[in-house]
Write an enzyme that holds these catalytic residues in place. Structure first.
Site, mmCIF file in Angstrom:
data_model
loop_
_atom_site.group_PDB
_atom_site.id
_atom_site.type_symbol
_atom_site.label_atom_id
_atom_site.label_comp_id
_atom_site.label_asym_id
_atom_site.label_seq_id
_atom_site.Cartn_x
_atom_site.Cartn_y
_atom_site.Cartn_z
ATOM 1 N N CYS A 2 0.792 -1.217 0.000
ATOM 2 C CA CYS A 2 0.000 0.000 0.000
ATOM 3 C C CYS A 2 0.836 1.285 0.000
ATOM 4 C CB CYS A 2 -0.866 0.007 1.237
ATOM 5 S SG CYS A 2 -1.693 -1.546 1.528
ATOM 6 N N ARG A 27 2.286 0.998 -5.948
ATOM 7 C CA ARG A 27 2.470 0.286 -4.681
ATOM 8 C C ARG A 27 1.296 -0.625 -4.332
ATOM 9 N NH1 ARG A 27 6.555 2.393 -1.569
ATOM 10 N NH2 ARG A 27 5.714 1.303 0.221
ATOM 11 N N TRP A 76 -3.059 -2.593 -1.458
ATOM 12 C CA TRP A 76 -2.759 -3.935 -1.975
ATOM 13 C C TRP A 76 -3.218 -4.873 -0.863
ATOM 14 C CZ3 TRP A 76 0.267 -8.193 -0.664
ATOM 15 C CH2 TRP A 76 0.538 -9.089 -1.697
ATOM 16 N N ASN A 102 -0.145 1.022 6.173
ATOM 17 C CA ASN A 102 0.597 0.125 5.290
ATOM 18 C C ASN A 102 1.353 -0.847 6.178
ATOM 19 O OD1 ASN A 102 2.179 -1.069 3.305
ATOM 20 N ND2 ASN A 102 3.658 0.615 3.258
ATOM 21 N N GLY A 103 1.140 -2.146 5.989
ATOM 22 C CA GLY A 103 1.824 -3.148 6.814
ATOM 23 C C GLY A 103 0.824 -4.184 7.292
ATOM 24 N N GLU A 484 15.424 -14.265 -15.310
ATOM 25 C CA GLU A 484 14.875 -12.912 -15.319
ATOM 26 C C GLU A 484 13.964 -12.717 -16.539
ATOM 27 O OE1 GLU A 484 14.499 -10.777 -13.235
ATOM 28 O OE2 GLU A 484 14.185 -8.882 -14.264
ATOM 29 N N LYS A 488 10.058 -11.708 -16.226
ATOM 30 C CA LYS A 488 9.516 -10.500 -16.868
ATOM 31 C C LYS A 488 8.290 -10.865 -17.688
ATOM 32 C CE LYS A 488 10.835 -7.926 -15.212
ATOM 33 N NZ LYS A 488 11.739 -7.868 -14.162
ATOM 34 N N GLU A 491 5.193 -12.087 -15.465
ATOM 35 C CA GLU A 491 4.532 -11.127 -14.576
ATOM 36 C C GLU A 491 3.717 -10.093 -15.330
ATOM 37 O OE1 GLU A 491 7.035 -8.664 -12.025
ATOM 38 O OE2 GLU A 491 8.627 -8.758 -13.491
ATOM 39 N N HIS A 507 16.009 -34.267 -18.190
ATOM 40 C CA HIS A 507 15.757 -35.077 -16.990
ATOM 41 C C HIS A 507 14.293 -35.007 -16.560
ATOM 42 C CE1 HIS A 507 19.952 -36.024 -16.621
ATOM 43 N NE2 HIS A 507 20.231 -34.733 -16.833
ATOM 44 N N LYS A 607 4.706 -2.945 -6.183
ATOM 45 C CA LYS A 607 6.127 -2.697 -6.385
ATOM 46 C C LYS A 607 6.976 -3.028 -5.161
ATOM 47 C CE LYS A 607 9.499 -0.777 -8.810
ATOM 48 N NZ LYS A 607 9.974 -1.642 -9.884
HETATM 49 C C1 F6R Z 1 10.029 -8.278 -10.716
HETATM 50 C C2 F6R Z 1 10.269 -7.517 -9.508
HETATM 51 C C3 F6R Z 1 10.292 -8.248 -8.229
HETATM 52 C C4 F6R Z 1 11.308 -7.626 -7.265
HETATM 53 C C5 F6R Z 1 11.185 -8.274 -5.890
HETATM 54 C C6 F6R Z 1 12.219 -7.730 -4.925
HETATM 55 O O1 F6R Z 1 9.999 -7.467 -11.846
HETATM 56 O O2 F6R Z 1 10.403 -6.322 -9.545
HETATM 57 O O3 F6R Z 1 10.540 -9.608 -8.400
HETATM 58 O O4 F6R Z 1 12.581 -7.794 -7.792
HETATM 59 O O5 F6R Z 1 9.914 -8.062 -5.371
HETATM 60 O O6 F6R Z 1 12.059 -6.368 -4.742
HETATM 61 P P1 F6R Z 1 13.222 -5.467 -4.181
HETATM 62 O O7 F6R Z 1 14.341 -5.517 -5.158
HETATM 63 O O8 F6R Z 1 12.624 -4.100 -4.052
HETATM 64 O O9 F6R Z 1 13.623 -6.037 -2.864
#
Ligand code: F6R
Length: 612
Positions: A2, A27, A76, A102-103, A484, A488, A491, A507, A607
């Protein structure tokens, strides 16, 4: 998770809160709300399930709500489904106190049961409403909001950033934090609280970071901060060194595309100040040569994409340092009785610097005697402040939920740190060192060159966007990079995808390859190029459609077997993922675009993940 904001000033609060929430919508975006206090109407609360736009339309951009004091929230969901009633702000039974949170409050059930016994009626399923009701209970006893907040904080367990207003306080809002980010913004005739600097940067660049256990009283005249015993605390102010344009789309259709395109500059910012006369200089770290020589083991702890950076670094650092490097998911680290001691260097990677799992893992590592070095993007974030050493990636604000430029800058910063440590350990040759420094310095220009022409990738995206399952295969650094690329894609496009070590495919997983299955074959790690080719042949023989990625020097060879080929400029093997990841980001972006997905705000995600 949030986003919260609060404003106390002389302008109408609601439009300012909506503007700040819009900048923080990454967020959390399943519901939003504001509470405004006015002389004539007291506390007015408006909230709604859905995107911020729903709320904004409902209150005509804020014009419907009169008042110069307010709090806002974009959610969120954790406790309670996304709905109008579960949206914040939450209001106490009398309607006198409104709160955004938030939390997660861990002991909320026990408090809720206690309050229910006292006759309090609840309207939502959230842990946050429990705090609003508890606050009213204490406020009735002591008639002083600061004191009441102090009492509540002593009673609750968990993580929080709170913004609180009370109808008895015409121009003051109260804020408190523990394990969830909260900044104070100092304006002219107005002051702010927010989860993130981006929310207030339009109004002020002067900020302070609240610490755990602190409580702040924010009025138009100033901000008073207290510790948990309500003893005044002096806060150091900082000036944010980027402006509002850095947090806007600047003509791009999505933040993600803008951030992909910003990568060459972001890498330049990360690298340039740290290379002087051909040597890596890390002024900010206090690791002594004696300490480094005694490192017996290195842990890299992170989540998601940051973890994938760790995977690439494991391959590179073990070569450079000849020390074991263990990459552990932060969410697992705490619970695996990790073998950390005073000879362990624990590298913690986090864009936001607020990821709860990563922070908790870092604390556990410290508790066991490890020395922590954080690689963080957000200045002043919790992880940055708690680590023994911190190196900032200087990627600038990253708004799209899917990380791109933060990943790239983390990767290159890890290369610099690896080189620095390798030099101290004497495990890197003079020629090797010089070649790596030179290779790192060339990356921005090579990346810019490949970003100039994205037509092939757009075409491949239009050709493959209808696939419902995609495999990324590769060996060594290509495997780590594939993790990665696969994340990408899944998600933001919601296509099921897996990253596999090519050699492991046979395997078991190869049974999933059938005629038409799309395999993204990564063959950019030159020492294993021939093996990558064999794996392409292997999946082609089972009918797979293969889109390959390789270095420009091998494009033609790869094109003999793969159905389509993306080529990136050649560089040293250890740096190739920095260039290779860019087309994978673009591929994910254009596939998601073709599928009509909400690229910057993918479903169910947020995020900054400040819950376990
Ligand atoms: C994917 C992404 C997430 C973050 C993960 C860790 O695109 O952004 O997988 O990498 O949530 O977040 P941080 O780096 O902020 O600890």
């Amino acid at each position: 998770m949030c986003g919260i904001i609060g404003y106390s000033g002389r302008e109408q609060a609601a439009p300012i809160l909506l503007d700040g929430l819009e900048r923080m919508e990454y967020r959390g975006y399943d519901s939003a709300g504001v509470a405004i206090r006015s002389e004539t109407k007291g506390l007015q609360v408006k909230k709604s399930k859905g995107r911020l736009k729903v709320l904004s339309d409902m209150i005509h951009g804020g014009a419907d709500l009169e008042g110069t004091l307010g709090i806002g929230h974009t959610r969120w969901a954790t406790h309670g489904e996304p709905s109008d009633v579960n949206a914040h702000p939450h209001v106490s039974e009398s309607g006198n106190i409104a709160l955004v949170h938030n939390g997660i409050i861990e002991n909320y059930m026990e408090i809720k049961e206690h309050l229910i016994k006292l006759g309090v009626k609840f309207t939502s399923d959230t842990d946050s409403e429990v705090v609003a009701q508890l606050l009213e209970f204490h406020y009735r006893e002591c008639h002083n909001m600061l004191e009441a907040v102090g009492r509540v904080l002593r009673r609750i367990e968990g993580s929080y950033a709170f913004g609180i207003i009370c109808s008895d306080y015409p121009d003051a809002l109260i804020a408190a934090r523990k394990d969830s980010p909260l900044i104070l913004g100092y304006g002219k005739g107005c002051n702010f609280i927010a989860s993130d600097v981006t929310a207030v940067i339009k109004y002020t660049r002067e900020v302070a970071y609240m610490d755990d256990g602190e409580i702040a009283m924010v009025t138009p005249e100033g901000i008073d901060v207290f510790d948990s015993e309500l003893v005044p605390v002096e806060k150091a102010h900082r000036t944010v060194d980027w402006d509002v344009s850095a947090a806007e789309k600047g003509g791009y259709p999505h933040f993600m595309l803008k951030e992909i395109m910003e990568q060459p500059d972001a890498i330049r910012r990360t690298v340039s100040p740290r290379i002087r006369e051909g040597r890596v200089v890390l002024d900010d770290v206090k690791l002594t040569p004696e300490y480094v020589k005694n490192i017996s083991r290195i842990f890299v702890i992170a989540c998601g994409s940051s973890y994938h950076v760790g995977m690439v670094s494991k391959y590179n650092w073990e070569k450079l340092l000849r020390r074991p490097v263990e990459v552990v998911l932060a969410s697992e680290f705490r619970y695996c009785d990790p073998l950390v001691d005073e000879h362990s260097l624990v590298v913690v990677i986090s864009q936001s610097g607020e990821t709860l799992d990563t922070m908790a893992a870092m604390r556990e590592a410290k508790r066991r005697g490890g020395r922590t070095l954080a690689i963080v993007n957000v200045v002043g974030s919790s992880i940055a402040r708690e680590a023994d050493d911190v190196l900032y990636t200087w990627a600038g604000p990253e708004i799209a939920v899917a990380t791109t430029k933060a990943y790239s800058t983390q990767l290159v910063l890890m290369d610099l740190v690896g080189l620095y440590l390798g030099d101290l350990l004497g495990t890197v040759s003079a020629e090797g060192y010089a070649a790596i420094v030179e290779g790192i310095q060339r990356l921005p220009e090579q990346m810019s060159a490949s970003l100039k022409d994205t037509e092939d990738i757009k075409y491949f995206a239009s050709r493959y966007f209808n696939h419902d399952s995609i495999f990324f295969i590769g060996r060594n650094l290509d495997y780590a990079m594939g993790m990665e690329g696969s994340l990408k894609l899944k998600e933001i496009s919601y296509i099921h995808s897996e990253a596999y070590a090519s050699g492991e495919l046979k395997h078991g997983t190869i049974s999933l390859i059938e005629p038409g299955t799309l395999v993204v074959a990564l063959g950019s790690y030159m020492p294993l190029f021939d093996k990558a080719m064999s794996n392409v042949v292997e999946v082609k023989a089972r009918g797979a459609e293969v889109m390959a990625l390789t270095a420009a020097s091998r494009r033609e060879k790869m094109a003999k077997t793969a159905d389509s080929v993306i080529a990136v400029p050649d560089t040293l093997a250890m740096l190739q993922p920095s260039l290779g990841v860019v087309p994978l980001q673009l591929f994910a972006y254009y596939v998601a675009l073709q599928r009509g997905c909400d690229i910057d705000k993918p479903r169910n995600l947020a995020k900054s993940v400040t819950v376990e």
